[in-house]
Every structure is written in structure tokens, then in C-alpha cells.
Design an enzyme around this catalytic site. Structure first.
Site, mmCIF file in Angstrom:
data_model
loop_
_atom_site.group_PDB
_atom_site.id
_atom_site.type_symbol
_atom_site.label_atom_id
_atom_site.label_comp_id
_atom_site.label_asym_id
_atom_site.label_seq_id
_atom_site.Cartn_x
_atom_site.Cartn_y
_atom_site.Cartn_z
ATOM 1 N N ARG A 114 11.939 -5.576 4.791
ATOM 2 C CA ARG A 114 11.304 -3.889 4.489
ATOM 3 C C ARG A 114 12.277 -3.251 5.391
ATOM 4 N NH1 ARG A 114 5.408 -1.701 5.301
ATOM 5 N NH2 ARG A 114 5.663 -2.870 7.425
ATOM 6 N N ARG B 149 -0.652 -9.073 13.100
ATOM 7 C CA ARG B 149 -1.246 -8.074 12.228
ATOM 8 C C ARG B 149 -2.256 -8.593 11.230
ATOM 9 N NH1 ARG B 149 3.888 -5.269 10.823
ATOM 10 N NH2 ARG B 149 2.741 -4.079 9.360
ATOM 11 N N LYS C 136 0.711 -1.218 0.184
ATOM 12 C CA LYS C 136 -0.222 0.009 -0.031
ATOM 13 C C LYS C 136 0.932 1.299 -0.032
ATOM 14 C CE LYS C 136 -2.192 -1.062 3.858
ATOM 15 N NZ LYS C 136 -1.627 -2.445 4.122
ATOM 16 N N ARG D 37 11.227 -1.259 10.944
ATOM 17 C CA ARG D 37 10.054 -1.118 11.648
ATOM 18 C C ARG D 37 9.873 -1.854 12.803
ATOM 19 N NH1 ARG D 37 4.688 0.330 8.247
ATOM 20 N NH2 ARG D 37 3.733 -0.983 9.777
ATOM 21 N N ARG E 294 -9.881 0.904 8.326
ATOM 22 C CA ARG E 294 -9.489 -0.561 8.525
ATOM 23 C C ARG E 294 -10.601 -1.217 9.436
ATOM 24 N NH1 ARG E 294 -3.828 0.544 8.555
ATOM 25 N NH2 ARG E 294 -2.825 -1.492 9.077
HETATM 26 P P1 AP5 Z 1 4.825 -1.495 1.906
HETATM 27 O O1 AP5 Z 1 4.486 -0.842 0.448
HETATM 28 O O2 AP5 Z 1 5.503 -0.953 3.094
HETATM 29 O O3 AP5 Z 1 3.424 -2.295 2.504
HETATM 30 P P2 AP5 Z 1 2.297 -1.791 3.025
HETATM 31 O O4 AP5 Z 1 0.842 -2.518 2.729
HETATM 32 O O5 AP5 Z 1 2.171 -0.315 3.374
HETATM 33 O O6 AP5 Z 1 2.407 -2.464 4.399
HETATM 34 P P3 AP5 Z 1 2.281 -1.725 5.978
HETATM 35 O O7 AP5 Z 1 3.020 -2.914 6.916
HETATM 36 O O8 AP5 Z 1 2.588 -0.610 5.952
HETATM 37 O O9 AP5 Z 1 0.773 -2.093 6.352
HETATM 38 P P4 AP5 Z 1 0.219 -2.144 7.756
HETATM 39 O O10 AP5 Z 1 -1.165 -1.845 7.124
HETATM 40 O O11 AP5 Z 1 0.229 -3.123 8.458
HETATM 41 O O12 AP5 Z 1 0.880 -0.655 8.403
HETATM 42 P P5 AP5 Z 1 0.232 0.626 8.697
HETATM 43 O O13 AP5 Z 1 1.533 1.600 8.617
HETATM 44 O O14 AP5 Z 1 -0.837 0.981 7.954
HETATM 45 O O15 AP5 Z 1 5.557 -2.751 1.271
HETATM 46 C C1 AP5 Z 1 6.055 -4.136 2.432
HETATM 47 C C2 AP5 Z 1 7.396 -4.468 1.641
HETATM 48 O O16 AP5 Z 1 7.279 -5.085 0.657
HETATM 49 C C3 AP5 Z 1 8.283 -3.171 1.455
HETATM 50 O O17 AP5 Z 1 9.525 -3.627 1.934
HETATM 51 C C4 AP5 Z 1 8.340 -3.118 -0.122
HETATM 52 O O18 AP5 Z 1 9.473 -2.598 -0.767
HETATM 53 C C5 AP5 Z 1 8.088 -4.485 -0.600
HETATM 54 N N1 AP5 Z 1 6.961 -4.698 -1.814
HETATM 55 C C6 AP5 Z 1 6.044 -3.734 -1.909
HETATM 56 N N2 AP5 Z 1 5.254 -4.077 -3.232
HETATM 57 C C7 AP5 Z 1 6.103 -5.192 -3.578
HETATM 58 C C8 AP5 Z 1 5.955 -6.173 -4.717
HETATM 59 N N3 AP5 Z 1 5.004 -5.848 -5.567
HETATM 60 N N4 AP5 Z 1 6.812 -6.946 -4.801
HETATM 61 C C9 AP5 Z 1 7.936 -7.081 -3.950
HETATM 62 N N5 AP5 Z 1 8.105 -6.627 -2.882
HETATM 63 C C10 AP5 Z 1 7.189 -5.361 -2.708
HETATM 64 O O19 AP5 Z 1 -0.250 0.388 10.257
HETATM 65 C C11 AP5 Z 1 0.729 0.256 11.264
HETATM 66 C C12 AP5 Z 1 -0.159 0.028 12.565
HETATM 67 O O20 AP5 Z 1 -0.774 1.461 12.843
HETATM 68 C C13 AP5 Z 1 -1.428 -0.835 12.519
HETATM 69 O O21 AP5 Z 1 -0.971 -2.203 12.998
HETATM 70 C C14 AP5 Z 1 -2.222 -0.480 13.597
HETATM 71 O O22 AP5 Z 1 -1.603 -0.497 15.036
HETATM 72 C C15 AP5 Z 1 -1.960 1.329 13.366
HETATM 73 N N6 AP5 Z 1 -3.253 1.870 12.388
HETATM 74 C C16 AP5 Z 1 -2.794 2.529 11.112
HETATM 75 N N7 AP5 Z 1 -3.982 2.732 10.534
HETATM 76 C C17 AP5 Z 1 -4.916 2.595 11.564
HETATM 77 C C18 AP5 Z 1 -6.242 2.491 11.516
HETATM 78 N N8 AP5 Z 1 -6.938 3.189 10.498
HETATM 79 N N9 AP5 Z 1 -7.013 1.942 12.438
HETATM 80 C C19 AP5 Z 1 -6.480 1.598 13.821
HETATM 81 N N10 AP5 Z 1 -5.245 1.332 13.730
HETATM 82 C C20 AP5 Z 1 -4.243 1.789 12.523
HETATM 83 MG MG MG Z 2 2.402 1.012 4.780
#
Ligand code: AP5
Ligand code: MG
Ligand code: ZN
Length: 216
Positions: A127, A171, A13, A160, A88
Site C-alpha cells: 500500500r 492490528r 475500506k 504508512r 471499532r
Molecule cells: P485500503 O483501502 O487502504 O484498506 P483499509 O481497509 O482502509 O485499511 P486500513 O489499514 O486503512 O484499515 P485500518 O482499519 O487498519 O486503518 P485506519 O486508518 O482505519 O486498502 C489496503 C491496500 O489494499 C491498498 O494498497 C489498496 O490499494 C489495496 N486494495 C484495496 N482493495 C483491494 C482489492 N479488492 N484487491 C486488491 N487490492 C486491494 O486506522 C489506523 C489506526 O488508527 C488504528 O490502528 C487505530 O490505532 C486508529 N483508529 C482509527 N479509527 C479508530 C477508532 N474508531 N477507534 C480507535 N482507534 C482508531
Molecule cells: Mg483505511
């Protein structure tokens, strides 16, 4: 264009959001990035959010919904926005829908980046992220040009805290229980578009761009 990015942790994402936001000049709003910034600045919100994030659980809706509504009221969201990691929960999705409806608006697309669980662990453990600008890299799939340094701003990239194996499993579990229902939520409104997230980063972006341009 008002767009939401859905998908499990590690789906890509954040990676796609950066590309979309640059190409189509819309702000990229990541609730995860906002929380992490608050954590690094030790704000009251950051202190509360950290308790949940470190365990891989969702930050409560009460803390999240108002934050996003507030952000969407900013001038830069007038021409559209790209939400990454919000909504979410069904409660968050309903709050967003109500908020936009009050303004006579709706989202155009909820884009699901579909990636099966077996791909996720390798993506997460490899990552690296930039703590300054939020850019995301991968040691194997998307390494920075200079080892250990962000291509965009030159800061040192780091792992991270919630990218350990146990937290990633939690997660994924949380995603299945609380976020997966949003797939049906948006499908039933005819707003869902699914992209195969197991393709390369460039291929995923081409699929998304084609959808956006076909849709305009
Ligand atoms: P990346 O692009 O970083 O993936 P991502 O989908 O953004 O993954 P996240 O871990 O950020 O998602 P998340 O939803 O768990 O975390 P968030 O920060 O939102 O890619 C991942 C890796 O793969 C990278 O190394 C990249 O280079 C590689 N990659 C990407 N595409 C690829 C491809 N096509 N092929 C190969 N490799 C690839 O949330 C974190 C925490 O915050 C949550 O757990 C929660 O506690 C809190 N939080 C955030 N939003 C909310 C909400 N709305 N409500 C409640 N809690 C929330
Ligand atoms: Mg992300
Ligand atoms: Zn950076």
C-alpha cells in the site's frame, strides 16, 4: 444514506469509501485519516493518538467518540455520511446508535468487507497513501498513473508507518478481539451487509453499488 464500513485492516475500506463517497455524494469520514492529519499537524490529539497507532492499538474510546459525534454534527452530514474505521468497539457502536437515536435516526447499512488474513499482508506492505488527500494505492493492485504521485492531487505518495509486518499482525489481533464483535452487533439489528472483499476493487464496488441501489 448513513453507512458504516467494517472490515479488517487492509480490507479496502478506504479504497471503497472514496468510490462510494464520489458516486453518492456523501462525506467520507475516516477516523484513521483524522488522527493522521492531527499527527502531521502535531496537535494535542495527534500526539496522544500517535502513541497507540504506532503500536497498532486502538486510540481510547474517550478520544474517539466525541470526535466523531462532533464531525457528524457538521452541515455536510445532513443528507447522510459514510463512516470508515468507526465504530471499532462495542462501546463506540452503542455511542453512535444513541447519538443517532436522539435525532430520530439510525444507520442504514453496516457494510462488512470480508477478507481472510492471508490476503492482508500483501495488501498492506504494497500500500501507498497520499498524505494530502488520503487516497490509497497499491504498487501491484492499484498503481497510480504517474509513478509515486497521487492521481487526485499530485502529492508524493508514501508508505504508512503502521504498515510494517509486526504492526499489521498486532492490528489484525486487535481487530479480531475488539472489532469483530460488531459483526454480530449489526447482524442482530438486521443492518449487516457482507461483501466478498477478495474480488477486484471494481467488482467489490459493483457489489456495494448494487446493494445501495437495491436498498434505496
Ligand atoms: P485500503 O483501502 O487502504 O484498506 P483499509 O481497509 O482502509 O485499511 P486500513 O489499514 O486503512 O484499515 P485500518 O482499519 O487498519 O486503518 P485506519 O486508518 O482505519 O486498502 C489496503 C491496500 O489494499 C491498498 O494498497 C489498496 O490499494 C489495496 N486494495 C484495496 N482493495 C483491494 C482489492 N479488492 N484487491 C486488491 N487490492 C486491494 O486506522 C489506523 C489506526 O488508527 C488504528 O490502528 C487505530 O490505532 C486508529 N483508529 C482509527 N479509527 C479508530 C477508532 N474508531 N477507534 C480507535 N482507534 C482508531
Ligand atoms: Mg483505511
Ligand atoms: Zn492526493
Amino acid at each position: 444514506m448513513r453507512m458504516i464500513l467494517l472490515g479488517p485492516p487492509g480490507a479496502g475500506k478506504g479504497t471503497q469509501a472514496k468510490l462510494i463517497s464520489e458516486k453518492y455524494s456523501i462525506p467520507h469520514i475516516s477516523t484513521g485519516d483524522i488522527f493522521r492529519k492531527n499527527i502531521s499537524e502535531k496537535t494535542p490529539l495527534g500526539i496522544k493518538a500517535k502513541e497507540y497507532m504506532d503500536k497498532g492499538q486502538l486510540v481510547p474510546d474517550e478520544l474517539t467518540i466525541d470526535l466523531v459525534k462532533d464531525r457528524l454534527t457538521n452541515e455536510d452530514c445532513k443528507g447522510g455520511f459514510l463512516l470508515d474505521g468507526f465504530p471499532r468497539t462495542v462501546k463506540q457502536a452503542e455511542a453512535l446508535e444513541d447519538f443517532l437515536r436522539d435525532k430520530g435516526k439510525a444507520i442504514d447499512t453496516a457494510l462488512l468487507i470480508n477478507v481472510p488474513n492471508e490476503f492482508i499482508l500483501e495488501r498492506m506492505t504494497g500500500r501507498r497513501v497520499c498524505p494530502s488527500c488520503g487516497a490509497s494505492y497499491h504498487v501491484k493492485f492499484n498503481p497510480p498513473k504517474v509513478n509515486g504521485k497521487c492521481d487526485i492531487c499530485g502529492s508524493e505518495i508514501v508508505q504508512r508507518k503502521d504498515d510494517t509486518e509486526d504492526t499489521v499482525k498486532e492490528r489484525l489481533d486487535v481487530y479480531e478481539k475488539q472489532t469483530q464483535p460488531l459483526v454480530d452487533f449489526y447482524a442482530s439489528r438486521d443492518q449487516l451487509f457482507v461483501v466478498d472483499g477478495t474480488q477486484s476493487i471494481d467488482e467489490v464496488f459493483i457489489s456495494i453499488s448494487n446493494h445501495i441501489e437495491g436498498d434505496k
